[in-house]
Design a protein around this motif. Structure first.
Motif, short mmCIF file in Angstrom:
data_model
loop_
_atom_site.label_atom_id
_atom_site.label_comp_id
_atom_site.label_asym_id
_atom_site.label_seq_id
_atom_site.Cartn_x
_atom_site.Cartn_y
_atom_site.Cartn_z
N ILE A 8 0.83 -1.21 0.00
CA ILE A 8 0.00 0.00 0.00
C ILE A 8 0.86 1.26 0.00
N PRO A 9 1.81 1.43 0.95
CA PRO A 9 2.66 2.63 0.88
C PRO A 9 3.51 2.68 -0.38
N ILE A 10 3.92 1.52 -0.92
CA ILE A 10 4.69 1.52 -2.17
C ILE A 10 3.84 2.06 -3.32
N MET A 11 2.58 1.64 -3.40
CA MET A 11 1.69 2.15 -4.43
C MET A 11 1.45 3.65 -4.26
N ALA A 12 1.32 4.09 -3.00
CA ALA A 12 1.17 5.52 -2.75
C ALA A 12 2.40 6.29 -3.23
N MET A 13 3.58 5.72 -2.99
CA MET A 13 4.82 6.34 -3.48
C MET A 13 4.80 6.45 -5.00
N ALA A 14 4.35 5.39 -5.66
CA ALA A 14 4.32 5.38 -7.12
C ALA A 14 3.36 6.44 -7.66
N HIS A 15 2.20 6.57 -7.03
CA HIS A 15 1.25 7.63 -7.44
C HIS A 15 1.88 9.01 -7.24
N MET A 16 2.56 9.19 -6.12
CA MET A 16 3.21 10.48 -5.86
C MET A 16 4.29 10.76 -6.91
N GLN A 17 5.07 9.75 -7.24
CA GLN A 17 6.13 9.96 -8.24
C GLN A 17 5.53 10.32 -9.60
N ARG B 3 10.31 16.83 3.02
CA ARG B 3 9.32 17.54 3.84
C ARG B 3 8.12 16.69 4.24
N LEU B 4 8.05 15.47 3.75
CA LEU B 4 6.87 14.64 4.04
C LEU B 4 7.29 13.21 4.31
N GLN B 5 6.77 12.64 5.40
CA GLN B 5 6.92 11.21 5.64
C GLN B 5 5.57 10.54 5.40
N MET B 6 5.60 9.43 4.68
CA MET B 6 4.41 8.62 4.46
C MET B 6 4.67 7.22 5.00
N GLY B 7 3.59 6.50 5.30
CA GLY B 7 3.75 5.13 5.80
C GLY B 7 2.42 4.58 6.26
N GLY B 8 2.48 3.39 6.85
CA GLY B 8 1.27 2.75 7.34
C GLY B 8 0.70 3.48 8.54
N ASP B 9 -0.61 3.32 8.76
CA ASP B 9 -1.28 4.05 9.84
C ASP B 9 -0.81 3.63 11.22
N ASP B 10 -0.18 2.45 11.33
CA ASP B 10 0.35 2.01 12.62
C ASP B 10 1.60 2.80 13.00
N GLN B 11 2.11 3.64 12.08
CA GLN B 11 3.30 4.45 12.34
C GLN B 11 2.96 5.89 12.71
N TRP B 12 1.69 6.20 12.92
CA TRP B 12 1.26 7.58 13.13
C TRP B 12 2.04 8.29 14.23
N SER B 13 2.18 7.67 15.39
CA SER B 13 2.86 8.33 16.51
C SER B 13 4.31 8.64 16.17
N ASN B 14 5.01 7.67 15.57
CA ASN B 14 6.41 7.88 15.20
C ASN B 14 6.55 8.98 14.16
#
Length: 406
Positions: free
Chosen positions: A49-58, A184-195
């Motif tokens: 999922i985050p990989i696909m989000a990265m691809a859309h962003m690119q 300027r932006l970090q993306m990732g899974g929702d379980d990483q929200w606090s970090n």
């Protein structure tokens, strides 16, 4: 359409900081990152999922950084853990990083600096601890850290000080990537929200600059269960762990209620087509599942392997000739003569977790050899029982494996 609207429409976004500011930031090319801790030598479908989000962003003109956790992997993320992660050696971590780096090139365009692969071992492994505490630790409130979900879950069974440092290190990653690459932006899974909140906040505190966090939804079924689990465990992106055929079959057999969501998240099909396929009813929805399976397998393993997997599945269900894309294990005569018990073979090829589990499958009339149902838990397979083109073992309607005699 603005990239944030694209991600929203396709169902990616779970949480985001300073959303209006981020809309403005992404009007211009922006460097962002996603971290991958090397706990194994392959990524799983959970990373997809985050990989696909990265691809859309690119594709929208932004620059991704795939951050390999050669440093953070030496501690281990406590998120969603009830116990301490197994400590890996430096050699194992470095091997895993190299394997994951190779996988990432299948999803992102790294030519001409359009995407970067960076390893946080470069700045974490040789840190001066006192200097790190003075520069970074002073900006973290212990009281606030203990309210984070990733730590609260571990408090009951005991949170080690080793793990407690993880949030500081991940926050420091964001700061380093900002300083080195203008990230300027970090993306990732929702379980990483606090970090991720900690990292964005650290950049804003230390550099007085804008920094953002955006989490993607976890890959869950319609009833809230994690997707990507098979009889053999996780659904891996490495073909040696999960074959293209197994990948295809997994998505070919998803629940009807999950088809449209998976098409939106896991493929690049236009949303009009996603909605059209998702609206199909009854037996017609099987065509949508075939499209989903083919597109996901093609993205992970290439179009040629995906088409082989599709053709193999069609042959199996249609009774046609067996394709070499079906998962296959070669056996010697000596192996079969030493232990040709069917229950042993089912466990050996991964159709059952153990010989005990294999016995239960036989007792439940769930096992076939070719077209014949097996009912004898003590059945032994002789070398002469394997045809020249192989013997197909089947468990239920979805799991297949071919045995070939060397």
């Amino acid at each position: 359409m603005h990239i944030l609207d694209v991600l929203k429409e396709r169902g990616f976004i779970a949480q985001v900081t300073f959303e209006e500011e981020l809309y403005q930031q992404l009007e211009t090319p922006t460097t962002f990152y996603v971290g991958f801790d090397p706990t194994a030598d392959s990524l799983t479908i959970g990373h997809y999922i985050p990989i696909m989000a990265m691809a859309h962003m690119q594709r929208a003109g932004h620059r991704p950084i795939a951050l390999m956790g050669g440093g953070t992997g030496m501690i281990g993320d406590p998120s969603n853990r009830s116990d301490l992660r197994r400590m890996l050696t430096t050699e194992t971590i470095d091997h895993n990083v190299a394997c994951i780096q190779k996988q990432m090139s299948s999803f992102l365009d790294f030519s001409d600096g359009k995407a970067l692969i960076v390893n946080n071992a470069d700045w974490l492994r040789n840190l001066n601890y006192i200097e790190f505490l003075r520069e970074i630790g002073v900006h973290f409130s212990v009281n606030q850290m203990l309210t984070a979900e990733c730590y609260r879950q571990r408090m009951e069974k005991g949170l080690t000080f080793l793990e407690f440092n993880y949030m500081l290190m991940q926050g420091y990653d964001f700061l380093e990537l900002f300083r080195r690459y203008g990230c300027r932006l970090q993306m990732g899974g929702d379980d990483q929200w606090s970090n991720m909140l900690a990292g964005a906040d650290l950049v804003r505190r230390k550099e007085r600059e804008k920094a953002f966090a955006l989490t993607c939804k976890l890959l869950l079924t319609h009833d809230g269960k994690k997707m990507g689990k098979t009889e053999k465990g996780a659904l891996w992106l490495d073909p040696n762990r999960t074959s293209p055929y197994q990948m295809y079959q997994y998505w070919r057999n998803v629940n009807d209620a999950d088809v449209e969501k998976c098409l939106a998240l896991l493929t690049f099909l236009p949303m009009d087509e996603v909605r059209r396929l998702g609206s199909l009813q009854g037996s017609e929805l099987n065509e949508a599942k075939k499209v989903l399976a083919l597109e996901v397998t093609a993205l992970v393993h290439g179009r040629e392997e995906a088409e082989k997997a599709r053709d193999a599945a069609s042959s199996l269900f249609g009774g046609g000739d067996l394709s070499g894309s079906v998962p296959t294990t070669e056996l010697t005569r000596a192996q079969l003569e030493e232990d040709g018990r069917l229950t042993t073979l089912l466990a050996l090829v991964g159709l059952a977790k153990s010989r005990g589990a294999a016995r239960k499958l036989v007792e439940q009339n769930a096992v076939r050899m070719g077209e014949e149902k097996v009912t004898d838990v003590e059945y032994r397979l002789s070398p002469d029982a394997i045809p020249a083109d192989g013997l197909l073992l089947r468990v239920g309607k979805k799991s297949y494996h071919r045995l070939v005699l060397k």
